[in-house]
Design an enzyme around this catalytic site. Structure first.
Site, short mmCIF file in Angstrom:
data_model
loop_
_atom_site.label_atom_id
_atom_site.label_comp_id
_atom_site.label_asym_id
_atom_site.label_seq_id
_atom_site.Cartn_x
_atom_site.Cartn_y
_atom_site.Cartn_z
N ASP A 100 45.81 -47.16 -3.00
CA ASP A 100 45.59 -46.39 -1.77
C ASP A 100 44.11 -46.07 -1.67
O ASP A 100 43.48 -45.69 -2.65
CB ASP A 100 46.39 -45.08 -1.85
CG ASP A 100 47.16 -44.81 -0.58
OD1 ASP A 100 46.50 -44.66 0.47
OD2 ASP A 100 48.39 -44.72 -0.64
N ASP A 201 44.41 -45.41 4.07
CA ASP A 201 45.00 -44.22 4.67
C ASP A 201 44.34 -43.89 6.02
O ASP A 201 43.11 -43.83 6.11
CB ASP A 201 44.77 -43.05 3.69
CG ASP A 201 45.58 -41.83 4.02
OD1 ASP A 201 46.81 -41.91 3.93
OD2 ASP A 201 44.98 -40.79 4.38
N GLU A 258 46.65 -48.21 7.53
CA GLU A 258 47.61 -47.30 8.15
C GLU A 258 46.99 -46.82 9.46
O GLU A 258 45.90 -46.25 9.46
CB GLU A 258 47.89 -46.11 7.23
CG GLU A 258 49.01 -45.24 7.77
CD GLU A 258 48.96 -43.78 7.30
OE1 GLU A 258 50.01 -43.14 7.33
OE2 GLU A 258 47.88 -43.29 6.93
N HIS A 331 56.49 -42.84 1.91
CA HIS A 331 56.52 -41.46 1.40
C HIS A 331 56.37 -40.43 2.52
O HIS A 331 56.44 -39.23 2.26
CB HIS A 331 55.40 -41.27 0.37
CG HIS A 331 54.04 -41.46 0.98
ND1 HIS A 331 53.60 -42.68 1.45
CD2 HIS A 331 53.05 -40.58 1.25
CE1 HIS A 331 52.39 -42.52 1.97
NE2 HIS A 331 52.03 -41.26 1.87
N ASP A 332 56.15 -40.87 3.74
CA ASP A 332 56.01 -39.95 4.88
C ASP A 332 57.24 -39.96 5.78
O ASP A 332 57.30 -39.17 6.74
CB ASP A 332 54.80 -40.34 5.75
CG ASP A 332 53.48 -40.18 5.03
OD1 ASP A 332 53.39 -39.31 4.14
OD2 ASP A 332 52.54 -40.93 5.35
C1 NOJ Z 1 48.76 -40.53 5.59
C2 NOJ Z 1 49.46 -40.44 4.27
O1 NOJ Z 1 50.42 -41.44 4.18
C3 NOJ Z 1 50.03 -39.04 4.19
O2 NOJ Z 1 50.91 -38.88 3.11
C4 NOJ Z 1 48.89 -38.07 4.14
O3 NOJ Z 1 49.38 -36.76 4.19
C5 NOJ Z 1 47.93 -38.27 5.31
N1 NOJ Z 1 47.66 -39.65 5.59
C6 NOJ Z 1 46.61 -37.61 5.01
O4 NOJ Z 1 45.95 -38.30 3.99
#
Ligand code: NOJ
Length: 558
Positions: A100, A201, A258, A331-332
């Site tokens: 990441d 990210d 992302e 994970h989100d």
């Molecule tokens: C995206 C990440 O996947 C998430 O888990 C994170 O809280 C935010 N970006 C901030 O880094």
């Protein structure tokens, strides 16, 4: 070196969220030695790339997405020697490692920010966004993704700093060329160690419109959604091309950005190989279809027709122009079997159906830990059992706005990120075999006795072996990688059917997204179901023209 070898087009990526994967030393927190223990398990599944969520030194305000030192390993996870060992063990098994890369922001405990805070003329001041207040308030009206304002006041210099996420995640100022060079140097440090790529990210947020203007407020909103001023911002393509030229192009690696708020048109610009930016991006559009206006916590049932329309747009929009990432989970996001499937009576069938629907599309598939055994969402009774800063802040904000406790819990049960972050369920033993310690950092899902890796490995019909099959088929059938995409039964409310075509081959995928028996009425499709050869099904004896609950069938013309 130009990155001509597009090896990642044939890969299947498995995401590890290290905090919740496997604890090797009994402190209740997953770690790198725990990952090493489980590499043979991942090899058995057949995945060839691991995406590792952040393992860098961090005070863990946002579980590692707030980095204090980019070139050190978080103590709780182990040491750099553990990391090097993990990388060597992965490579020994012919697997690759994608790290990441969190460079939209750092932790407020990062040395750059510590310096930056000290005075307005500190050499690091300009690494971040510092502004004077406006009429005794924040410099603009943007809200943070994690609730509240996107600015925090600091009395040392009587100015505010920008943080699109928590106040412990100050945004980096990419306008500053020295900062960009430091980041490229840090990326090379990891690539020179031999890692195989980066997942970047919120990378499409790094270019902000320079004057940081107020955004429109809708009714009742206290802070605005400033997204249009920082998503896909004015210099984003320039920054990514520079990063590509300075770093990415020099290594035979993969990159995935992302990118919330990116459309298919944006995605083509980001992923067209001739433009030299990134290899693929994560879209959010299909993950937003079950939200009402006002954001993810405002629940709305999924309309399958919307999902089909959206995924078709991405499949056709990027075909021969860019490249897709395929995902249901990370994970989100809440667990897909609880979200678009049925996590009770048809848990196994619907998990397999959802996997089928996604894995036969064009793009690189991502599997999130636990998805391969059909892990489900969780409903903790007490708010005190939740750990995620987004959830905790939302509760405070919504309570103040007058939402009831029940309303808030209902949103958390459906959308909270901790649904994905409960520990990996390895076996029947206490805490699902995740830790030998007394208290895991977050509770294990109480369904671990029924849903765990050990049980899955003992059952030839398990979701695990179905994923293994899907991964193997992708390696065998070029049509999955190359074929075009044609949606069938466009308006059908329960069936998701599509064809992939390549040379003289046709692959037909039919998925029942409902708990009902559904008859195929379309004559042409019925004929194909009768004549084509079965490739894969989640029930015994597929190929009928009546689909059973959550049944999926894959067939081929020859
Ligand atoms: C995206 C990440 O996947 C998430 O888990 C994170 O809280 C935010 N970006 C901030 O880094």
């Amino acid at each position: 070196m130009k990155n001509n070898d597009q090896w990642w087009k044939k890969s299947v990526v498995y995401q590890i969220y290290p905090r919740s994967f496997k604890d090797s030393n009994g402190d209740g927190i997953g770690d790198i030695q725990g990952i090493i223990e489980k590499l043979d398990y991942l090899k058995l599944l057949g995945v060839d790339v691991i995406w590792l969520s952040p393992v860098y030194d961090s005070p863990n305000d946002d579980n590692g997405y707030d980095i204090r030192n980019y070139q050190e390993i978080m103590n709780e996870f182990g040491t750099m020697a553990d990391f090097d060992q993990m990388l060597a063990e992965l490579h020994k098994r012919d697997m690759k490692l994608v790290m990441d890369l969190v460079v939209n922001h750092t932790s407020d405990e990062h040395e750059w920010f510590v310096q930056s805070k000290k005075s307005t003329d500190n050499p690091y001041r300009d690494y971040y966004f510092w502004r004077k207040g406006k009429d005794g308030k924040e410099p603009n009206n943007w809200g943070s993704v994690f609730s509240g304002p996107a600015w925090t006041y600091d009395e040392t210099t009587n100015e505010y700093y920008l943080h699109l996420f928590s106040k412990k995640q100050p945004d980096l100022n990419w306008e500053n060329p020295t900062l960009r060079e430091e980041i490229y140097r840090m990326m090379k440090y990891w690539l020179d160690k031999g890692i195989d790529g980066f997942r970047m990210d919120v990378i499409n947020m790094i270019s902000k419109q320079e004057d940081l203007p107020d955004a429109e407020l809708s009714d009742g909103q206290v802070y605005s959604d400033g997204g249009r001023y920082y998503m896909n911002g004015p210099r984003i393509h320039e920054f990514l091309q520079e990063m590509n030229q300075e770093v990415l192009s020099k290594y035979p690696i993969m990159s995935v950005g992302e990118m919330p708020g990116a459309t298919t048109e944006d995605a083509v610009l980001y992923t067209d190989p001739d433009r030299n930016e990134v290899n693929m991006i994560f879209t959010f559009e299909h993950m937003d279809l079950d939200s009402a206006p006002g954001g993810k916590w405002n629940l709305k049932p999924l309309d399958l027709v919307d999902l089909k329309e959206n995924l078709t747009k991405w499949q056709t929009g990027l075909h021969n122009k860019g490249w897709n990432s395929l995902y249901w989970n990370n994970h989100d996001q809440p667990r897909i079997v609880s979200r678009f499937g049925n996590d009770q009576e048809y848990r196994v069938e619907s998990a397999k159906m959802l996997a089928t629907c996604l894995h036969f599309m064009q793009g690189t598939p991502y599997i999130y830990q636990g998805e391969e055994i059909g892990m489900t969402n969780v409903k903790f009774d007490s708010l005190g059992d939740y750990r995620d800063i987004e959830t905790i802040n939302m509760n405070i904000e919504r309570k103040a706005l007058g939402y009831t406790h029940e309303e808030i819990m209902a949103s958390i049960y459906v959308k909270g990120r901790d649904n994905a972050r409960t520990p990996m369920q390895w076996d029947h033993s206490e805490h699902g075999g995740f830790t030998t310690g007394e208290t895991p950092w977050i509770k294990v899902n109480p369904r671990f006795k029924e849903i765990n890796v050990k049980t899955a490995l003992e059952d030839p019909q398990s979701i695990f072996y179905f994923y293994q099959k899907l991964i193997a088929l992708r390696k065998e059938m070029d049509i999955i990688i190359e074929g075009d995409f044609q949606l069938l039964l466009k308006g059908h409310p329960k069936l998701f059917a599509y064809e992939r075509r390549w040379k003289d081959e046709t692959l037909l995928v039919v998925c029942n997204f409902s708990g009902d028996e559904v008859a195929v009425e379309d004559e042409e499709l019925r004929t194909k179901l009768a004549e084509y050869n079965a490739v894969l099904s989640n029930y015994e004896g597929g190929g009928q023209s009546i689909l059973r609950p959550y049944e999926s069938m894959v067939l081929k013309n020859r």
